[in-house]
Design an enzyme around this catalytic site. Structure first.
Site, PDB file in Angstrom:
ATOM      1  N   GLU A   1       0.894  -1.168   0.000  1.00 23.46           N
ATOM      2  CA  GLU A   1       0.000   0.000   0.000  1.00 23.46           C
ATOM      3  C   GLU A   1       0.923   1.206   0.000  1.00 23.46           C
ATOM      4  O   GLU A   1       1.483   1.580   1.034  1.00 23.46           O
ATOM      5  CB  GLU A   1      -0.881   0.010   1.263  1.00 23.46           C
ATOM      6  CG  GLU A   1      -1.807  -1.192   1.405  1.00 23.46           C
ATOM      7  CD  GLU A   1      -2.984  -1.162   0.445  1.00 23.46           C
ATOM      8  OE1 GLU A   1      -3.156  -0.173  -0.294  1.00 23.46           O
ATOM      9  OE2 GLU A   1      -3.735  -2.143   0.428  1.00 23.46           O
TER      10      GLU A   1
ATOM     11  N   CYS B   1      -2.119   9.487   2.183  1.00 25.09           N
ATOM     12  CA  CYS B   1      -1.831   8.781   0.925  1.00 25.09           C
ATOM     13  C   CYS B   1      -2.931   9.060  -0.085  1.00 25.09           C
ATOM     14  O   CYS B   1      -2.666   9.206  -1.271  1.00 25.09           O
ATOM     15  CB  CYS B   1      -1.684   7.292   1.175  1.00 25.09           C
ATOM     16  SG  CYS B   1      -3.091   6.569   2.034  1.00 25.09           S
TER      17      CYS B   1
HETATM   18  P1  NAD Z   1       8.296   4.943   4.626  1.00 24.18           P
HETATM   19  O1  NAD Z   1       8.331   4.171   3.364  1.00 24.18           O
HETATM   20  O2  NAD Z   1       9.406   5.876   4.907  1.00 24.18           O
HETATM   21  O3  NAD Z   1       8.219   3.962   5.898  1.00 24.18           O
HETATM   22  C1  NAD Z   1       7.181   3.032   6.078  1.00 24.18           C
HETATM   23  C2  NAD Z   1       7.654   1.939   7.001  1.00 24.18           C
HETATM   24  O4  NAD Z   1       8.665   1.183   6.352  1.00 24.18           O
HETATM   25  C3  NAD Z   1       8.250   2.407   8.323  1.00 24.18           C
HETATM   26  O5  NAD Z   1       7.789   1.581   9.346  1.00 24.18           O
HETATM   27  C4  NAD Z   1       9.740   2.207   8.109  1.00 24.18           C
HETATM   28  O6  NAD Z   1      10.467   1.979   9.288  1.00 24.18           O
HETATM   29  C5  NAD Z   1       9.756   0.975   7.241  1.00 24.18           C
HETATM   30  N1  NAD Z   1      10.975   0.781   6.455  1.00 24.18           N
HETATM   31  C6  NAD Z   1      11.872   1.703   6.047  1.00 24.18           C
HETATM   32  N2  NAD Z   1      12.851   1.114   5.325  1.00 24.18           N
HETATM   33  C7  NAD Z   1      12.564  -0.207   5.277  1.00 24.18           C
HETATM   34  C8  NAD Z   1      13.184  -1.326   4.666  1.00 24.18           C
HETATM   35  N3  NAD Z   1      14.301  -1.214   3.958  1.00 24.18           N
HETATM   36  N4  NAD Z   1      12.604  -2.538   4.811  1.00 24.18           N
HETATM   37  C9  NAD Z   1      11.445  -2.664   5.513  1.00 24.18           C
HETATM   38  N5  NAD Z   1      10.820  -1.649   6.124  1.00 24.18           N
HETATM   39  C10 NAD Z   1      11.365  -0.425   5.999  1.00 24.18           C
HETATM   40  O7  NAD Z   1       6.887   5.670   4.601  1.00 24.18           O
HETATM   41  P2  NAD Z   1       6.308   6.739   5.657  1.00 24.18           P
HETATM   42  O8  NAD Z   1       7.039   8.011   5.460  1.00 24.18           O
HETATM   43  O9  NAD Z   1       6.243   6.142   6.997  1.00 24.18           O
HETATM   44  O10 NAD Z   1       4.801   6.909   5.156  1.00 24.18           O
HETATM   45  C11 NAD Z   1       4.398   7.807   4.176  1.00 24.18           C
HETATM   46  C12 NAD Z   1       4.138   7.114   2.865  1.00 24.18           C
HETATM   47  O11 NAD Z   1       3.180   6.095   3.075  1.00 24.18           O
HETATM   48  C13 NAD Z   1       3.556   8.004   1.797  1.00 24.18           C
HETATM   49  O12 NAD Z   1       4.155   7.730   0.562  1.00 24.18           O
HETATM   50  C14 NAD Z   1       2.077   7.612   1.775  1.00 24.18           C
HETATM   51  O13 NAD Z   1       1.433   7.865   0.553  1.00 24.18           O
HETATM   52  C15 NAD Z   1       2.178   6.166   2.074  1.00 24.18           C
HETATM   53  N6  NAD Z   1       0.921   5.651   2.617  1.00 24.18           N
HETATM   54  C16 NAD Z   1       0.183   4.809   1.841  1.00 24.18           C
HETATM   55  C17 NAD Z   1      -1.025   4.326   2.302  1.00 24.18           C
HETATM   56  C18 NAD Z   1      -1.850   3.390   1.469  1.00 24.18           C
HETATM   57  O14 NAD Z   1      -2.740   2.767   2.024  1.00 24.18           O
HETATM   58  N7  NAD Z   1      -1.608   3.243   0.177  1.00 24.18           N
HETATM   59  C19 NAD Z   1      -1.481   4.698   3.572  1.00 24.18           C
HETATM   60  C20 NAD Z   1      -0.718   5.561   4.345  1.00 24.18           C
HETATM   61  C21 NAD Z   1       0.501   6.014   3.845  1.00 24.18           C
END
Ligand code: NAD
Length: 494
Positions: free
Chosen positions: A238, A272
């Site tokens: 997502e 998002c």
């Molecule tokens: P992010 O990608 O920076 O982090 C998300 C999660 O991934 C965190 O828990 C982080 O610790 C983890 N992570 C980071 N590097 C990783 C790796 N190498 N392997 C595994 N896990 C890792 O995103 P964010 O800044 O927390 O959230 C914002 C983003 O999320 C925006 O792009 C938004 O659009 C998206 N989002 C999407 C939805 C949806 O349902 N489509 C919902 C909410 C947010």
């Protein structure tokens, strides 16, 4: 002799409005993540053996406990992530509704049911049921720290899985709170917490979980998928979006402006499925721009206002770069602008005349900003909406053609004459296409996402014509061909 550099074992979550420390949490190692997953394996056996009715009771008890302590949770979300308390109540309230739906519908959606066996196999009784995968890893973002991971957690649990949850490093306290309340109510660690940065998330991907549900940015989603590929662990991704609002000539312009402004600026634009682009029919363009401009001028981002701080400090540079790029390329700010981006807060910014290939139109900005463009007709609005690599949500305002327009938008979800309404309807699947990801949470699809289908064909009586034996007779082969001809070979000679 060189001294080994000690790696930090904890990290802090900070209040984005003040920089104050909200909590300190462990950075969990690969071994600790594996240990949590091993514990979860035992829990999964107990939990799946309970059956739908007892799981429903536990999940409903969790739901009730969260609801009764909503003010406490909302305050924690406010402190750790920055959104106003009433918005946190709304977020958590919708999440609770999803727990109830998942718990209440799991049996109906997933339980064993008869399916037609077809004319050729009429002697068989065919059934299908959806069985839990075992242990599901959930990696969450910070922007909706309750609602977003709950879309995976509640549905995975209701389907009979144990869950290991790694919340974002920006909102570990909210994750810990949800897990603690679950364990208090259920009395067993069917839902567990692991905390840490990206590395801990990566360890969860490689821990041997049976499925990994990731919500976060598209860039991290690609890393998650690559890590999961090593062990053939299936994933739900997502990811980000670049959602539009389309405003038709016959739309209620006041309602459309209100929805676009809320969709773009609530949660400080860190949604998002937030509104990032608006395409307005030329007949109502001027009226739309003046209405939304007047409304936006009364909106201010502040610690206790309706628009909170930007949660991730590094996001401020990205938002600034999108606004600067838009202005440098001929765009105009009718509200906010270049100096709207401060040290912690971004003031609402509305950009017009921005070229379609600029950053503010193509890339996810994740701030309280939007671009508004004038279109000749709805064909152009749909074409421009679809000209992005993302495809998460979208909104259409039109009295007559809302459904027809929405159906042609390449996105996982659309709202007609409302904004992000689909997220609150528990029976609707939530998810995207393209770089917004794949797989679904919410609704029947969201329950099935955390299961595998188990098909059984049970022979009720011996077949009239037995073709699956080496003792097959020529007569049987002939009869089979005749039946096939009757079933599928009739009609015009080709
Ligand atoms: P992010 O990608 O920076 O982090 C998300 C999660 O991934 C965190 O828990 C982080 O610790 C983890 N992570 C980071 N590097 C990783 C790796 N190498 N392997 C595994 N896990 C890792 O995103 P964010 O800044 O927390 O959230 C914002 C983003 O999320 C925006 O792009 C938004 O659009 C998206 N989002 C999407 C939805 C949806 O349902 N489509 C919902 C909410 C947010």
């Amino acid at each position: 002799m060189t001294e080994a550099i000690a790696r930090p074992q904890t990290f802090e979550s900070l209040n984005p409005a003040t920089g104050d420390v909200v909590g300190t949490h462990p950075i969990q190692t690969e071994d600790e993540v594996r240990a949590a997953v091993a514990r979860a394996r035992d829990e999964a056996l107990w939990w799946s053996a309970l059956g739908y009715a007892q799981r429903k009771e536990h999940l409903n008890a969790w739901k009730t406990a969260i609801t009764q302590r909503l003010p406490e949770l909302a305050e924690l979300v406010h402190r750790e992530m920055g959104k106003p308390v009433p918005d946190a109540v709304l977020e958590a309230g919708l999440a609770v509704d999803h727990i109830a739906w998942a718990a209440g519908h799991a049996k109906k959606v997933l339980g064993r049911r008869r399916v037609p066996s077809g004319m050729l196999m009429v002697n068989q009784a065919a059934t299908v049921e959806y069985k839990p995968l075992g242990v599901v890893g959930v990696i969450g973002p910070w922007n909706y720290p309750v609602f977003t991971p709950m879309g995976s957690i509640a549905y995975a649990l209701a389907a009979g899985n144990a869950v290991v949850f790694k919340p974002s490093e920006f909102t570990p306290g909210v994750g810990a709170w949800l897990v603690q309340v679950f364990q208090d109510v259920v009395g067993r660690p069917v839902l567990q917490l692991v905390t840490g940065l990206g590395e801990t998330g990566n360890a969860l991907c490689r821990s041997g979980v049976d499925k990994l549900a990731f919500t976060g940015s598209t860039a991290t989603g690609k890393k998650v998928m690559a890590a999961c590929a090593e062990t053939l662990t299936p994933v739900v991704i997502e990811a980000g979006g670049k959602d539009s609002v389309i405003v038709d000539a016959d739309a209620d312009v006041t309602a459309a402006a209100d929805a676009a402004l809320w969709g773009a600026c609530s949660n400080a634009g860190q949604t998002c499925i937030g509104v990032e682009r608006v395409y307005v029919h030329e007949k109502v363009y001027d009226e739309f721009v003046s209405t939304i401009t007047a409304k936006a001028r009364g909106l201010e981002a502040s610690a206790d206002g309706k628009v909170g701080p930007i949660t991730m400090p590094k996001q401020l540079d990205l938002i600034r770069s999108h606004v600067d790029d838009a202005l440098a390329r001929g765009g105009r700010a009718v509200v906010g602008g270049a100096d709207a981006v401060g040290d912690r807060f971004v003031q609402p910014t509305i950009l017009v005349d921005v070229p379609e290939d600029s950053l503010a139109v193509q890339e996810e900005t994740f701030g309280p900003t939007m671009t508004i463009a004038k279109v000749r007709d709805m064909e152009e609005a749909i074409a421009l909406t679809n000209a992005t690599r993302y495809g998460l949500g979208n909104t259409v305002f039109s009295k007559r053609n809302g459904m027809a327009i929405a159906a042609r938008v390449r996105s996982g979800m659309s709202a007609v004459n409302g904004v992000i309404s689909f997220a609150g309807v528990p029976s609707l699947p939530f998810g995207g296409v393209g770089e917004s990801g794949f797989g679904r949470i919410h609704g029947p699809d969201g329950l099935r996402e955390f299961t595998y289908p188990k098909a059984i064909a049970r022979q009720r009586f011996k077949p009239m014509v037995n073709v699956t034996t080496f003792d097959r007779t020529e007569k049987a082969e002939k009869q089979f061909t005749q039946v096939l001809g009757l079933l599928h070979g009739r009609g015009k000679k080709r």
